[in-house]
Write a protein that holds these residues in place. Structure first.
Motif, mmCIF file in Angstrom:
data_model
loop_
_atom_site.group_PDB
_atom_site.id
_atom_site.type_symbol
_atom_site.label_atom_id
_atom_site.label_comp_id
_atom_site.label_asym_id
_atom_site.label_seq_id
_atom_site.Cartn_x
_atom_site.Cartn_y
_atom_site.Cartn_z
ATOM 1 N N HIS A 80 46.889 55.472 36.263
ATOM 2 C CA HIS A 80 47.089 55.028 37.636
ATOM 3 C C HIS A 80 45.746 54.702 38.287
ATOM 4 O O HIS A 80 44.833 55.528 38.303
ATOM 5 N N VAL A 81 45.624 53.487 38.814
ATOM 6 C CA VAL A 81 44.435 53.061 39.551
ATOM 7 C C VAL A 81 44.856 52.760 40.984
ATOM 8 O O VAL A 81 45.776 51.967 41.213
ATOM 9 N N ILE A 82 44.185 53.384 41.940
ATOM 10 C CA ILE A 82 44.481 53.163 43.352
ATOM 11 C C ILE A 82 43.373 52.298 43.943
ATOM 12 O O ILE A 82 42.184 52.605 43.799
ATOM 13 N N VAL A 83 43.766 51.232 44.585
ATOM 14 C CA VAL A 83 42.818 50.334 45.258
ATOM 15 C C VAL A 83 43.035 50.487 46.756
ATOM 16 O O VAL A 83 44.116 50.210 47.269
ATOM 17 N N VAL A 84 42.009 50.929 47.457
ATOM 18 C CA VAL A 84 42.096 51.156 48.899
ATOM 19 C C VAL A 84 41.549 49.932 49.608
ATOM 20 O O VAL A 84 40.341 49.728 49.676
ATOM 21 N N GLY A 85 42.449 49.079 50.084
ATOM 22 C CA GLY A 85 42.050 47.863 50.773
ATOM 23 C C GLY A 85 42.502 46.629 50.032
ATOM 24 O O GLY A 85 42.253 46.485 48.831
ATOM 25 N N GLY A 86 43.179 45.727 50.760
ATOM 26 C CA GLY A 86 43.706 44.504 50.161
ATOM 27 C C GLY A 86 42.972 43.271 50.606
ATOM 28 O O GLY A 86 43.586 42.206 50.769
ATOM 29 N N GLY A 104 39.501 43.888 47.006
ATOM 30 C CA GLY A 104 40.663 44.662 46.598
ATOM 31 C C GLY A 104 41.651 43.863 45.775
ATOM 32 O O GLY A 104 42.130 44.323 44.729
ATOM 33 N N ILE A 105 41.986 42.650 46.225
ATOM 34 C CA ILE A 105 42.967 41.867 45.471
ATOM 35 C C ILE A 105 42.402 41.415 44.131
ATOM 36 O O ILE A 105 43.134 41.283 43.146
ATOM 37 N N THR A 106 41.095 41.207 44.069
ATOM 38 C CA THR A 106 40.486 40.766 42.819
ATOM 39 C C THR A 106 40.541 41.862 41.767
ATOM 40 O O THR A 106 40.932 41.627 40.618
ATOM 41 N N VAL A 107 40.165 43.083 42.141
ATOM 42 C CA VAL A 107 40.176 44.171 41.160
ATOM 43 C C VAL A 107 41.605 44.551 40.800
ATOM 44 O O VAL A 107 41.910 44.864 39.638
ATOM 45 N N ALA A 108 42.532 44.506 41.754
ATOM 46 C CA ALA A 108 43.922 44.863 41.470
ATOM 47 C C ALA A 108 44.543 43.895 40.475
ATOM 48 O O ALA A 108 45.194 44.304 39.505
ATOM 49 N N LYS A 109 44.347 42.603 40.697
ATOM 50 C CA LYS A 109 44.923 41.616 39.788
ATOM 51 C C LYS A 109 44.315 41.728 38.398
ATOM 52 O O LYS A 109 45.016 41.615 37.377
ATOM 53 N N ALA A 110 43.004 41.979 38.333
ATOM 54 C CA ALA A 110 42.324 42.046 37.044
ATOM 55 C C ALA A 110 42.785 43.226 36.199
ATOM 56 O O ALA A 110 42.692 43.185 34.966
ATOM 57 N N LEU A 111 43.300 44.296 36.834
ATOM 58 C CA LEU A 111 43.712 45.499 36.109
ATOM 59 C C LEU A 111 45.226 45.627 35.967
ATOM 60 O O LEU A 111 45.717 46.572 35.360
#
Length: 347
Positions: A8-14, A18-25
């Motif tokens: 589980h990876v939590i990204v704080v901030g969209g 934030g959207i770049t790291v979330a999409k990449a993972l």
């Protein structure tokens, strides 16, 4: 899929980082993005939206299609403790990794206040109407935001008087050649923008962004905007891999870091790519050393400054000096909207 894939990876901030790291993972982890807004806001084009109402709808982009496996939690993180995140709603989320991508505050309209799209769009329309009715506009701050806003206003309404005041005697302090500053000066002169450098102007008695005649420091105007000063933030100390020091499992990207470089969307995304690569390595590589991780080197000063849809100037060590036509081609007309629509899987 091995067991590491389900970490589980939590990204704080969209925002941009934030959207770049979330999409990449999204393909190797169970990603949760915590974001109080109901849509992504393309703040790079916020000033254009103030002068051109056709942009007001366009800069608000839904998150719905960004992630295939991951999820969005519309909430505000009130505390990040290691790899646990406390939410304003009262809940707590924990993960193997937490990426802090909360950005910084900045005066409206360069940053849009609030978390509701409809309310934000209504405020932008009201600001446009107030600005359209004004004959003289005062902008406090001659940094990139103040100058870009001046260029947008002067290009949209050539008959308005636009005044930019700043206590600094130098235009765009930073590691830029004088040829770049001279080109910005020249284009501002052509647009009729009046620069008051080395001039401290007290905050006018009216509210920013609201029409109302005033006179301060010998300047008469009908409306003013503050174009300087970031909001409160925690500058997280990070190492070369963008890990938050002394907080195992916690990473940071963008404006919230203490990386000594300009605070810009493109750099938040550069940070995000480094962090995503490093978390991917930790999740998928059975045995690793720090030699397997990616580092981030602070970027040199680089700026592409639009001055309306058809003007602007830019400078970077990798590409040299850009004039009006090159700047407009690179950024001015579209303001990278197409890129972010693609990133959010909206096309």
């Amino acid at each position: 899929m091995d067991s590491n894939d389900s970490a589980h990876v939590i990204v704080v901030g969209g925002g941009y980082g934030g959207i770049t790291v979330a999409k990449a993972l999204d393909d190797v982890a169970d990603v949760t993005v915590i974001e109080p807004r109901d849509t992504f806001v393309h703040h790079v084009a916020a000033l254009r939206a103030v002068v051109d109402p056709d942009w007001i709808e366009r800069i608000f982009l839904p998150y719905d299609h960004l992630l295939t496996r991951g999820r969005f939690v519309r909430d505000r993180a009130v505390r990040v403790d290691g790899t646990r995140v406390e939410l304003a709603s009262g809940g707590t989320l924990g993960g193997a990794h937490v990426v802090v991508a909360t950005g910084v505050g900045y005066p409206y309209p360069a940053k849009i206040d609030g978390t509701d799209r409809a309310a934000a769009q209504a405020r932008l329309r009201a600001t446009h109407d107030e600005l359209a009715a004004a004959d003289r506009v005062l902008l406090l701050g001659a940094g990139p935001v103040g100058l870009e806003f001046a260029g947008e206003i002067a290009a949209a309404w050539p008959t308005k008087e636009v005044i930019v005041a700043d206590p600094s005697p130098a235009l765009l302090p930073g590691r830029y050649p004088e040829e770049f500053r001279a080109e910005v000066h020249r284009q501002l002169d052509e647009l009729g923008v009046r620069l008051l450098l080395g001039t401290t102007v007290a905050q006018p008695p009216t509210s920013p962004g609201r029409a109302g005649r005033f006179s301060v420091a010998g300047v008469d105007a009908d409306i003013w905007f503050r174009c300087h000063g970031t909001g409160p933030r925690t500058s997280l100390p990070v190492d070369a891999y963008l890990r938050v020091r002394d907080r195992p499992g916690q990473w940071a990207v963008g404006d919230v870091t203490d990386v000594p470089e300009l605070k810009m969307a493109r750099l938040a995304q550069a940070h995000a790519e480094v962090v995503a690569a490093n978390i991917r390595t930790l999740l998928t590589k059975g045995a690793w050393t720090e030699d397997d991780l990616t580092t981030h080197e602070p970027a040199p000063d680089m700026l592409v400054l639009p001055l309306g849809p058809k003007g602007g100037a830019g400078y970077g060590p990798g590409f040299g000096l850009l004039g009006a036509a090159q700047t407009a081609e690179a950024k001015g007309a579209d303001l990278f909207l197409g890129y972010y629509r693609a990133l959010l899987n909206l096309d």
